[in-house]
Design a protein around this motif. Structure first.
Motif, PDB file in Angstrom:
ATOM      1  N   ILE A 132      -0.414  12.912  -7.090  1.00 11.31           N
ATOM      2  CA  ILE A 132      -0.339  14.356  -7.338  1.00 11.31           C
ATOM      3  C   ILE A 132      -1.164  15.109  -6.290  1.00 11.31           C
ATOM      4  N   ALA A 133      -2.296  14.532  -5.886  1.00  8.16           N
ATOM      5  CA  ALA A 133      -3.115  15.145  -4.837  1.00  8.16           C
ATOM      6  C   ALA A 133      -2.334  15.238  -3.530  1.00  8.16           C
ATOM      7  N   PHE A 134      -1.569  14.197  -3.216  1.00  9.69           N
ATOM      8  CA  PHE A 134      -0.702  14.223  -2.031  1.00  9.69           C
ATOM      9  C   PHE A 134       0.247  15.418  -2.091  1.00  9.69           C
ATOM     10  N   ILE A 135       0.876  15.601  -3.246  1.00  5.57           N
ATOM     11  CA  ILE A 135       1.862  16.683  -3.383  1.00  5.57           C
ATOM     12  C   ILE A 135       1.173  18.041  -3.295  1.00  5.57           C
ATOM     13  N   LEU A 136      -0.015  18.154  -3.900  1.00  8.75           N
ATOM     14  CA  LEU A 136      -0.752  19.409  -3.836  1.00  8.75           C
ATOM     15  C   LEU A 136      -1.114  19.756  -2.387  1.00  8.75           C
ATOM     16  N   ILE A 137      -1.527  18.752  -1.621  1.00  7.24           N
ATOM     17  CA  ILE A 137      -1.947  18.987  -0.234  1.00  7.24           C
ATOM     18  C   ILE A 137      -0.749  19.221   0.683  1.00  7.24           C
ATOM     19  N   ILE A 138       0.194  18.273   0.683  1.00  4.73           N
ATOM     20  CA  ILE A 138       1.323  18.361   1.615  1.00  4.73           C
ATOM     21  C   ILE A 138       2.348  19.389   1.140  1.00  4.73           C
ATOM     22  N   GLY A 139       2.646  19.369  -0.176  1.00  6.96           N
ATOM     23  CA  GLY A 139       3.579  20.353  -0.717  1.00  6.96           C
ATOM     24  C   GLY A 139       3.063  21.767  -0.541  1.00  6.96           C
ATOM     25  N   GLY A 140       1.732  21.924  -0.649  1.00  9.59           N
ATOM     26  CA  GLY A 140       1.130  23.237  -0.472  1.00  9.59           C
ATOM     27  C   GLY A 140       1.323  23.788   0.926  1.00  9.59           C
ATOM     28  N   LEU A 159      -9.100  22.746  -5.320  1.00 12.01           N
ATOM     29  CA  LEU A 159     -10.407  22.262  -5.767  1.00 12.01           C
ATOM     30  C   LEU A 159     -10.441  22.101  -7.288  1.00 12.01           C
ATOM     31  N   VAL A 160      -9.948  23.105  -8.008  1.00 13.62           N
ATOM     32  CA  VAL A 160      -9.931  23.042  -9.481  1.00 13.62           C
ATOM     33  C   VAL A 160      -9.085  21.858  -9.951  1.00 13.62           C
ATOM     34  N   SER A 161      -7.920  21.670  -9.327  1.00 16.37           N
ATOM     35  CA  SER A 161      -7.025  20.573  -9.709  1.00 16.37           C
ATOM     36  C   SER A 161      -7.679  19.220  -9.446  1.00 16.37           C
ATOM     37  N   MET A 162      -8.313  19.085  -8.278  1.00 17.27           N
ATOM     38  CA  MET A 162      -8.937  17.810  -7.913  1.00 17.27           C
ATOM     39  C   MET A 162     -10.091  17.470  -8.862  1.00 17.27           C
ATOM     40  N   VAL A 163     -10.959  18.452  -9.116  1.00 15.59           N
ATOM     41  CA  VAL A 163     -12.112  18.212  -9.998  1.00 15.59           C
ATOM     42  C   VAL A 163     -11.634  17.841 -11.402  1.00 15.59           C
ATOM     43  N   THR A 164     -10.597  18.545 -11.867  1.00 11.49           N
ATOM     44  CA  THR A 164     -10.061  18.261 -13.200  1.00 11.49           C
ATOM     45  C   THR A 164      -9.500  16.852 -13.274  1.00 11.49           C
ATOM     46  N   MET A 165      -8.758  16.434 -12.249  1.00 16.52           N
ATOM     47  CA  MET A 165      -8.166  15.094 -12.274  1.00 16.52           C
ATOM     48  C   MET A 165      -9.228  14.008 -12.182  1.00 16.52           C
ATOM     49  N   LEU A 209      15.152  25.627  -2.996  1.00 19.24           N
ATOM     50  CA  LEU A 209      14.782  25.866  -4.395  1.00 19.24           C
ATOM     51  C   LEU A 209      14.275  24.601  -5.079  1.00 19.24           C
ATOM     52  N   ILE A 210      14.882  23.441  -4.790  1.00 19.25           N
ATOM     53  CA  ILE A 210      14.479  22.220  -5.482  1.00 19.25           C
ATOM     54  C   ILE A 210      13.054  21.791  -5.126  1.00 19.25           C
ATOM     55  N   LEU A 211      12.538  22.233  -3.987  1.00 16.88           N
ATOM     56  CA  LEU A 211      11.139  21.972  -3.658  1.00 16.88           C
ATOM     57  C   LEU A 211      10.239  22.707  -4.645  1.00 16.88           C
ATOM     58  N   HIS A 212      10.588  23.952  -4.935  1.00 11.92           N
ATOM     59  CA  HIS A 212       9.822  24.746  -5.895  1.00 11.92           C
ATOM     60  C   HIS A 212       9.946  24.163  -7.307  1.00 11.92           C
ATOM     61  N   VAL A 213      11.150  23.749  -7.675  1.00 10.55           N
ATOM     62  CA  VAL A 213      11.376  23.181  -9.009  1.00 10.55           C
ATOM     63  C   VAL A 213      10.557  21.905  -9.186  1.00 10.55           C
ATOM     64  N   SER A 214      10.564  21.058  -8.173  1.00 13.89           N
ATOM     65  CA  SER A 214       9.806  19.804  -8.250  1.00 13.89           C
ATOM     66  C   SER A 214       8.310  20.078  -8.377  1.00 13.89           C
ATOM     67  N   TYR A 215       7.810  21.004  -7.579  1.00 15.28           N
ATOM     68  CA  TYR A 215       6.384  21.357  -7.625  1.00 15.28           C
ATOM     69  C   TYR A 215       6.016  21.978  -8.970  1.00 15.28           C
ATOM     70  N   LEU A 216       6.982  22.679  -9.579  1.00 12.67           N
ATOM     71  CA  LEU A 216       6.755  23.329 -10.872  1.00 12.67           C
ATOM     72  C   LEU A 216       6.331  22.334 -11.947  1.00 12.67           C
ATOM     73  N   PHE A 217       6.759  21.085 -11.814  1.00 12.68           N
ATOM     74  CA  PHE A 217       6.406  20.085 -12.823  1.00 12.68           C
ATOM     75  C   PHE A 217       4.921  19.716 -12.789  1.00 12.68           C
ATOM     76  N   ILE A 218       4.207  20.098 -11.722  1.00 15.44           N
ATOM     77  CA  ILE A 218       2.754  19.846 -11.721  1.00 15.44           C
ATOM     78  C   ILE A 218       2.053  20.768 -12.713  1.00 15.44           C
ATOM     79  N   ALA A 220       6.018  14.273 -17.287  1.00 17.05           N
ATOM     80  CA  ALA A 220       6.375  15.440 -16.477  1.00 17.05           C
ATOM     81  C   ALA A 220       5.876  15.277 -15.046  1.00 17.05           C
ATOM     82  N   LEU A 221       4.668  14.743 -14.894  1.00 20.09           N
ATOM     83  CA  LEU A 221       4.117  14.531 -13.557  1.00 20.09           C
ATOM     84  C   LEU A 221       4.820  13.385 -12.832  1.00 20.09           C
ATOM     85  N   GLY A 222       5.008  12.276 -13.542  1.00 24.20           N
ATOM     86  CA  GLY A 222       5.570  11.088 -12.900  1.00 24.20           C
ATOM     87  C   GLY A 222       7.031  11.224 -12.523  1.00 24.20           C
TER      88      GLY A 222
END
Length: 293
Positions: free
Chosen positions: A84-92, A124-130, A172-181, A206-208
């Motif tokens: 999920i961190a990969f997706i947050l960093i690269i997807g972001g 940062l919030v996502s990483m600390v939470t995970m 659009l599907i990039l946004h939809v996929s990211y939405l599941f985070i 939902a994440l997996g």
């Protein structure tokens, strides 16, 4: 393949040998990526080695946990968090970039917000939470952390102007996929705060299946088109492939709400999952092999 075979025959070669062989892929991959970053002096991409290193650590911890206790709880959460961190960093980076490129050409108007302080705070919030979730998965504070991270990521998606890409589903599907985070974070947070009402596995599904499976498929489609000279548009076959994946996600999440029907829901979810990725192989395999040749 060696790693999979090593795990399959771990009873014959021993768990230590299986762990070493199973971890070679991630180790070599880390070294190859590090070499490319150093050669290209692309220092800002060094941060991708952090979640990759965490994933390697999770893989080793999995074998250690399985051997000592017969369970693998910490390592599974650790691995999921790393991906999920990969997706947050690269997807972001790539999602607003691809969105901006398409909007400038085909739908002028409001553009995605640039990656800035807001996105850095979200990360940062996502990483600390995970990290907290890996160590203390039932801690109430972690539950609140997931809810806060979820709200921030929902807002972030709104800043990326995804609703303006309805004219091109490939974006659009990039946004939809990211939405599941944020959806997954919300469900995990609620399951921690209300354990008698919601199972933690709902958010994990939902994440997996949604965030990870969806993003992998969405990026593979786009990259495959780009590298084989195909137009960057979504064909009917692409729509069917991604729809199969979405059905897999929905059924997988629903299986946690209907324990009496969990067996056939998961089986059907798996069938749609296989259909999606076999469909991708059928649609793109030939052109990818021809390009490689």
């Amino acid at each position: 393949m060696v790693g999979r075979l090593a795990v399959t025959y771990s009873a014959h070669i021993g768990w230590i040998a299986a762990a070493v062989l199973d971890s070679l892929f991630l180790l070599v991959l880390s070294l190859v990526i590090a070499r490319e970053i150093v050669r290209g002096k692309n220092w800002r991409n060094l941060k991708v080695l952090i979640p990759l290193g965490v994933l390697l650590g999770a893989n080793l911890l999995f074998h250690l946990e399985a051997n000592i206790s017969g369970m693998a709880d910490y390592s599974k959460r650790m691995a999921l968090a790393a991906i999920i961190a990969f997706i947050l960093i690269i997807g972001g980076r790539i999602i607003p970039s691809f969105t901006r490129n398409w909007l400038v050409k085909f739908n002028p108007g409001r553009l995605p917000a640039a990656f800035g302080s807001f996105e850095k705070i979200n990360l940062l919030v996502s990483m600390v939470t995970m990290v907290g979730w890996i160590a203390l998965p039932e801690q109430m504070l972690v539950g609140f952390g997931f809810l806060i991270a979820s709200v921030l990521l929902f807002v972030q998606l709104g800043r990326w102007a995804g609703t303006r890409t309805l004219g091109e589903p490939l974006v659009l599907i990039l946004h939809v996929s990211y939405l599941f985070i944020p959806i997954g974070f919300l469900l995990i947070g609620l399951s921690i705060l209300f354990p008698d009402t919601l199972l933690p596995v709902v958010g994990i599904h939902a994440l997996g299946t949604g965030a990870i499976g969806g993003m992998i498929l969405a990026v593979m489609m786009r990259a495959s088109k780009g590298h084989t000279g195909k137009p960057l548009i979504m064909r009917k076959s692409d729509s069917l492939i991604y729809t199969a994946l979405l059905l897999s996600v929905v059924l997988r999440v629903l299986s946690a709400f209907y324990p009496d029907s969990v067996s056939w829901l998961i089986t059907l979810s798996g069938a749609f999952w296989i259909t999606a990725f076999l469909g991708f192989s059928a649609a793109y395999g030939r052109s990818l092999l021809k390009s490689a040749a």
